[in-house]
Design a protein around this motif. Structure first.
Motif, mmCIF file in Angstrom:
data_model
loop_
_atom_site.group_PDB
_atom_site.id
_atom_site.type_symbol
_atom_site.label_atom_id
_atom_site.label_comp_id
_atom_site.label_asym_id
_atom_site.label_seq_id
_atom_site.Cartn_x
_atom_site.Cartn_y
_atom_site.Cartn_z
ATOM 1 N N ASP A 97 -39.492 115.972 132.470
ATOM 2 C CA ASP A 97 -40.687 115.956 131.639
ATOM 3 C C ASP A 97 -40.429 116.464 130.229
ATOM 4 O O ASP A 97 -41.350 116.603 129.430
ATOM 5 N N THR A 98 -39.169 116.751 129.908
ATOM 6 C CA THR A 98 -38.848 117.267 128.589
ATOM 7 C C THR A 98 -39.063 116.189 127.535
ATOM 8 O O THR A 98 -38.553 115.076 127.659
ATOM 9 N N LEU A 99 -39.838 116.518 126.526
ATOM 10 C CA LEU A 99 -40.109 115.561 125.464
ATOM 11 C C LEU A 99 -38.919 115.474 124.521
ATOM 12 O O LEU A 99 -38.316 116.484 124.153
ATOM 13 N N SER A 100 -38.577 114.247 124.115
ATOM 14 C CA SER A 100 -37.498 114.075 123.155
ATOM 15 C C SER A 100 -37.980 114.525 121.779
ATOM 16 O O SER A 100 -39.136 114.298 121.414
ATOM 17 N N PRO A 101 -37.115 115.171 121.006
ATOM 18 C CA PRO A 101 -37.529 115.583 119.657
ATOM 19 C C PRO A 101 -37.775 114.358 118.797
ATOM 20 O O PRO A 101 -37.157 113.309 119.001
ATOM 21 N N PRO A 102 -38.697 114.460 117.842
ATOM 22 C CA PRO A 102 -38.956 113.316 116.970
ATOM 23 C C PRO A 102 -37.720 112.988 116.138
ATOM 24 O O PRO A 102 -36.920 113.871 115.827
ATOM 25 N N PRO A 103 -37.520 111.727 115.783
ATOM 26 C CA PRO A 103 -36.343 111.366 114.980
ATOM 27 C C PRO A 103 -36.409 112.020 113.609
ATOM 28 O O PRO A 103 -37.486 112.264 113.064
ATOM 29 N N LEU A 104 -35.230 112.312 113.059
ATOM 30 C CA LEU A 104 -35.175 112.891 111.722
ATOM 31 C C LEU A 104 -35.614 111.863 110.696
ATOM 32 O O LEU A 104 -35.325 110.668 110.830
ATOM 33 N N PRO A 105 -36.308 112.290 109.645
ATOM 34 C CA PRO A 105 -36.597 111.357 108.546
ATOM 35 C C PRO A 105 -35.294 110.785 108.016
ATOM 36 O O PRO A 105 -34.299 111.492 107.882
ATOM 37 N N LEU A 141 -24.259 112.551 98.538
ATOM 38 C CA LEU A 141 -25.691 112.556 98.804
ATOM 39 C C LEU A 141 -25.974 112.659 100.298
ATOM 40 O O LEU A 141 -26.911 113.349 100.723
ATOM 41 N N ALA A 142 -25.178 111.970 101.096
ATOM 42 C CA ALA A 142 -25.358 112.056 102.551
ATOM 43 C C ALA A 142 -25.159 113.492 103.023
ATOM 44 O O ALA A 142 -25.943 114.011 103.833
ATOM 45 N N TRP A 143 -24.118 114.148 102.533
ATOM 46 C CA TRP A 143 -23.869 115.540 102.923
ATOM 47 C C TRP A 143 -25.024 116.435 102.499
ATOM 48 O O TRP A 143 -25.495 117.285 103.273
ATOM 49 N N LEU A 144 -25.509 116.258 101.261
ATOM 50 C CA LEU A 144 -26.585 117.094 100.749
ATOM 51 C C LEU A 144 -27.857 116.910 101.570
ATOM 52 O O LEU A 144 -28.496 117.896 101.977
ATOM 53 N N LEU A 145 -28.231 115.672 101.827
ATOM 54 C CA LEU A 145 -29.468 115.403 102.560
ATOM 55 C C LEU A 145 -29.372 115.842 104.015
ATOM 56 O O LEU A 145 -30.337 116.395 104.574
ATOM 57 N N GLU A 146 -28.232 115.619 104.616
ATOM 58 C CA GLU A 146 -28.064 116.024 106.013
ATOM 59 C C GLU A 146 -28.035 117.543 106.149
ATOM 60 O O GLU A 146 -28.392 118.085 107.196
ATOM 61 N N SER A 147 -27.654 118.249 105.066
ATOM 62 C CA SER A 147 -27.628 119.713 105.112
ATOM 63 C C SER A 147 -29.031 120.310 105.181
ATOM 64 O O SER A 147 -29.191 121.482 105.548
ATOM 65 N N VAL A 148 -30.048 119.518 104.833
ATOM 66 C CA VAL A 148 -31.437 120.007 104.918
ATOM 67 C C VAL A 148 -32.207 119.288 106.018
ATOM 68 O O VAL A 148 -33.437 119.215 106.003
ATOM 69 N N GLY A 149 -31.472 118.731 106.984
ATOM 70 C CA GLY A 149 -32.119 118.181 108.167
ATOM 71 C C GLY A 149 -32.617 116.764 108.045
ATOM 72 O O GLY A 149 -33.517 116.358 108.794
ATOM 73 N N LEU A 150 -32.040 115.985 107.134
ATOM 74 C CA LEU A 150 -32.441 114.591 106.986
ATOM 75 C C LEU A 150 -31.309 113.679 107.438
ATOM 76 O O LEU A 150 -30.134 114.018 107.302
#
Length: 221
Positions: A3-11, A26-35
């Motif tokens: 019954d564990t809910l999957s976390p919502p996808p990252l923006p 840019l990929a590194w920078l954005l992924e460092s803040v959870g995107l």
């Protein structure tokens, strides 16, 4: 059963730029803040292979093949409302301003201030989230309206036009009591708490073009 809910996808942010080092940075920078990110080396590849998971676009102005302005225009021609942030060199600012006039969310000059870029992306994501919520709410409202009976729809329109129950009854050839029954049923289906909210819903659905004159009154009719 799990019954564990999957976390919502990252923006997810699409990064469209012909400079590989910049894409990776840019990929590194954005992924460092959870995107999450999806990188594209040119506009043609982005347009051909982009996925439905993209929430915003970082788009370079000058690229081989299609320019950023041309890519943005194609997105608009397809009716997509993704927020687009234009990335530009100093000499391309007039082009970026043209993009803003064409509906781009914002533009950022290279080299970037990392925090400024993150803030702009977050603002774009917030806008996209609000727009998607509004679209879902409108779709739900349209579905409720379509579920009404024809006379209930007709009564909503006449109420929103400012007609009284007596006027509506005379216009559609039913009794005043029948108008009241249909109106209450329509309000329940539309989930309108009161008559004023029902009228606002009619305006949102473009059943009428404007609100009725307040002097006509909207309660106790």
């Amino acid at each position: 059963m799990n019954d564990t809910l999957s976390p919502p996808p990252l923006p997810c942010i699409a990064v469209v730029d012909d400079d590989q080092a910049l894409r990776e940075s840019l990929a590194w920078l954005l992924e460092s803040v959870g995107l999450a990110t999806q990188a594209y080396a040119d506009g043609e590849t982005f347009l051909a292979t982009r996925t439905a998971t993209i929430d915003a676009v970082l788009l370079d102005v000058r690229m081989p093949g299609l320019s950023g302005l041309q890519v943005h225009q194609q997105l608009r021609d397809e009716g997509l409302t993704l927020p687009v942030i234009i990335m530009t060199g100093h000499g391309d600012v007039p082009m970026a301003i043209t993009a803003l006039k064409g509906g781009a969310f914002d533009f950022i000059e290279k080299p970037f201030n990392p925090q400024q870029l993150i803030d702009t992306v977050q603002q774009a994501l917030n806008l996209h989230q609000r727009e998607r919520l509004a679209q879902r709410q409108l779709a739900a409202l349209q579905a409720r309206y379509q579920s009404l009976r024809p006379k209930e729809r007709q009564i909503i329109i006449h109420v929103a036009e400012g007609m009284t129950s007596r006027e509506i009854a005379a216009h559609i050839g039913v009794s005043g009591k029948t108008v009241e029954v249909y109106r209450l049923r329509a309000m329940k289906t539309m989930e309108a708490a009161n008559l004023a909210q029902l009228v606002r819903q009619a305006v949102v659905l473009e059943l009428v073009t404007c609100l009725p004159d307040p002097a006509s009154g909207l309660s106790g009719r």
